[in-house]
Design a protein around this motif. Structure first.
Motif: not given
Length: 180
Positions: A19-45
């Motif tokens: 792929s080429l362009g502006k996209t998500a960087v392949p780093f970490g899982l970035m997932d959460t089990v909470s339907p209300f908030t993003a993970s701490t790892v997603w926020h920082a990385f």
């Protein structure tokens, strides 16, 4: 434009894609089990950036490498570019390797992975301000695991920088030292 990229590949015919362009960087899982908030790892990385990505997907193995355009515009993928905040070089990179154990039932599978990025967030001195250059890149690594057992999802993730984040030291609160 939040995301925009050209994707080349057909995983039904070849395990390789690009792929080429502006996209998500392949780093970490970035997932959460909470339907209300993003993970701490997603926020920082969690990073979106311009770059070129090459990947491989076959038999549960996933490998992805992305050359990233450096500069302060991409907070979570920040690398200095000759003392300027203007991105002009592909001087950052990220890579992710993961493996999914799957018995054919997506409701029962196990994902294990690890990632690395050369330049992450908070590399400026405190107070951190977006669109300002920093002195040096701050590499980071990540390990993650996610298990789906029917309707139950269990997951864990650990991410850390290899160097101290300069932006985590607030001189007004010296009792709280800078950290990775």
């Amino acid at each position: 434009l939040r995301r925009g990229f050209l994707l080349l590949g057909n995983l039904d015919k070849s395990p390789v894609y690009a792929s080429l362009g502006k996209t998500a960087v392949p780093f970490g899982l970035m997932d959460t089990v909470s339907p209300f908030t993003a993970s701490t790892v997603w926020h920082a990385f969690g990073a979106l950036a311009y770059g070129a990505r090459v990947g491989f997907e076959r038999n549960g193995l996933g490998i992805s490498f992305m050359g990233i355009q450096g500069g302060a515009q991409f907070r979570a993928a920040h690398t200095p570019v000759r003392g300027t905040a203007i991105p002009s070089q592909t001087n950052n990179f990220a890579m992710d390797v993961n493996y999914t154990v799957n018995n054919g039932d997506p409701a029962n599978q196990l994902l294990i992975g690890s990632s690395f990025i050369r330049g992450s967030a908070y590399c400026q001195e405190f107070p951190v301000q977006h669109f300002l250059s920093c002195e040096a890149a701050t590499p980071a690594y990540d390990f993650y695991i996610q298990s789906h057992l029917g309707q139950l999802t269990l997951q864990g993730e650990f991410a850390k920088t290899t160097e101290i984040w300069p932006g985590t030291l607030n001189p007004a609160l010296p009792e709280f030292p800078a950290h990775k």
